[in-house]
Write a protein that holds these residues in place. Structure first.
Motif, short mmCIF file in Angstrom:
data_model
loop_
_atom_site.label_atom_id
_atom_site.label_comp_id
_atom_site.label_asym_id
_atom_site.label_seq_id
_atom_site.Cartn_x
_atom_site.Cartn_y
_atom_site.Cartn_z
N VAL A 1 55.36 -14.80 9.17
CA VAL A 1 56.26 -15.36 10.18
C VAL A 1 55.67 -15.10 11.57
O VAL A 1 55.33 -13.97 11.90
N PRO A 2 55.52 -16.14 12.39
CA PRO A 2 54.96 -15.95 13.73
C PRO A 2 55.84 -15.03 14.57
O PRO A 2 57.07 -15.12 14.52
N ILE A 3 55.18 -14.16 15.33
CA ILE A 3 55.89 -13.22 16.20
C ILE A 3 55.38 -13.37 17.62
O ILE A 3 54.17 -13.38 17.86
N VAL A 4 56.32 -13.49 18.55
CA VAL A 4 56.02 -13.56 19.98
C VAL A 4 56.60 -12.31 20.62
O VAL A 4 57.78 -12.00 20.44
N ALA B 1 45.90 -6.70 23.98
CA ALA B 1 46.13 -5.78 22.86
C ALA B 1 47.19 -6.31 21.91
O ALA B 1 47.04 -6.21 20.68
N LEU B 2 48.24 -6.91 22.44
CA LEU B 2 49.29 -7.47 21.60
C LEU B 2 48.80 -8.69 20.82
O LEU B 2 49.13 -8.87 19.65
N LEU B 3 48.00 -9.52 21.47
CA LEU B 3 47.43 -10.68 20.78
C LEU B 3 46.49 -10.23 19.67
O LEU B 3 46.45 -10.84 18.59
N ASP C 1 51.97 -15.13 20.65
CA ASP C 1 51.91 -15.24 22.11
C ASP C 1 52.62 -14.02 22.70
O ASP C 1 53.25 -13.25 21.98
N VAL C 2 52.52 -13.88 24.01
CA VAL C 2 53.18 -12.81 24.74
C VAL C 2 53.83 -13.41 25.96
O VAL C 2 53.17 -14.10 26.75
N GLU D 1 57.44 -24.86 23.04
CA GLU D 1 56.04 -25.20 23.30
C GLU D 1 55.10 -24.27 22.53
O GLU D 1 54.09 -24.73 21.98
N ILE D 2 55.42 -23.00 22.47
CA ILE D 2 54.61 -22.05 21.68
C ILE D 2 54.63 -22.46 20.22
O ILE D 2 53.59 -22.48 19.54
N TRP D 3 55.79 -22.81 19.71
CA TRP D 3 55.94 -23.24 18.31
C TRP D 3 55.10 -24.49 18.05
O TRP D 3 54.39 -24.57 17.05
N MET D 4 55.17 -25.46 18.95
CA MET D 4 54.41 -26.70 18.76
C MET D 4 52.90 -26.44 18.81
O MET D 4 52.15 -26.99 18.00
N ARG D 5 52.46 -25.60 19.73
CA ARG D 5 51.03 -25.25 19.79
C ARG D 5 50.59 -24.56 18.51
O ARG D 5 49.50 -24.81 17.98
N HIS D 6 51.45 -23.69 17.99
CA HIS D 6 51.16 -22.98 16.74
C HIS D 6 50.92 -23.97 15.59
O HIS D 6 50.13 -23.72 14.69
N HIS D 7 51.60 -25.10 15.66
CA HIS D 7 51.47 -26.11 14.62
C HIS D 7 50.53 -27.25 14.98
O HIS D 7 50.60 -28.33 14.41
#
Length: 135
Positions: free
Chosen positions: A84-87, A100-102, A108-109, A125-131
């Motif tokens: 599961v993607p985590i931001v 460091a988090l990336l 993303d952060v 937008e982060i979700w769309m970039r992820h896909h």
């Protein structure tokens, strides 16, 4: 318009600050149309995540007892949460901290404080970039 990626609907938001947690939940639900479950600690996130089955987790970095990176690592040990993607959300958005988090594997952060009026769009937008959407 057909989307080339799955729609985001369920978000788990983890933050120990009750006011920030409530503002984020309302902003994501009202502005983004997401179903959001907010919890106050890493421990509660670990208990809730496999039941709620979020598609995305928004995780505060600085929390008592179990911080964001520790929660991230523990979530990755749960079969249903391993991919599961985590931001991360952090008030310490300096380049070294973000990097460091990336490197932990965060999608993303985002910096805190965040703008409640735009946070849902930013998350989308982060979700769309992820896909694979490059806007």
């Amino acid at each position: 318009m057909s989307e080339r990626f799955p729609a985001l609907s369920r978000i788990l938001y983890v933050d120990d600050e009750p006011d920030i947690r409530e503002v984020a939940k309302i902003a994501l639900e009202v502005m983004g149309g997401f179903t959001v479950h907010a919890c106050e600690s890493g421990e509660s996130a670990l208990a809730l995540a496999p039941i709620f089955k979020p598609e995305l987790i928004l995780l505060d970095v600085m929390m008592p007892r179990m911080d964001g990176p520790e929660t991230f690592a523990a979530l990755r040990q749960i079969d249903l949460m391993s991919a599961v993607p985590i931001v991360f959300f952090t008030a310490k958005a300096q380049r070294a901290e973000v990097q460091a988090l990336l490197e932990l594997g965060a999608l993303d952060v985002l910096a805190k404080p965040f703008d409640p009026m735009t946070v849902a769009q930013t998350v989308s937008e982060i979700w769309m970039r992820h896909h694979g959407w490059d806007g």
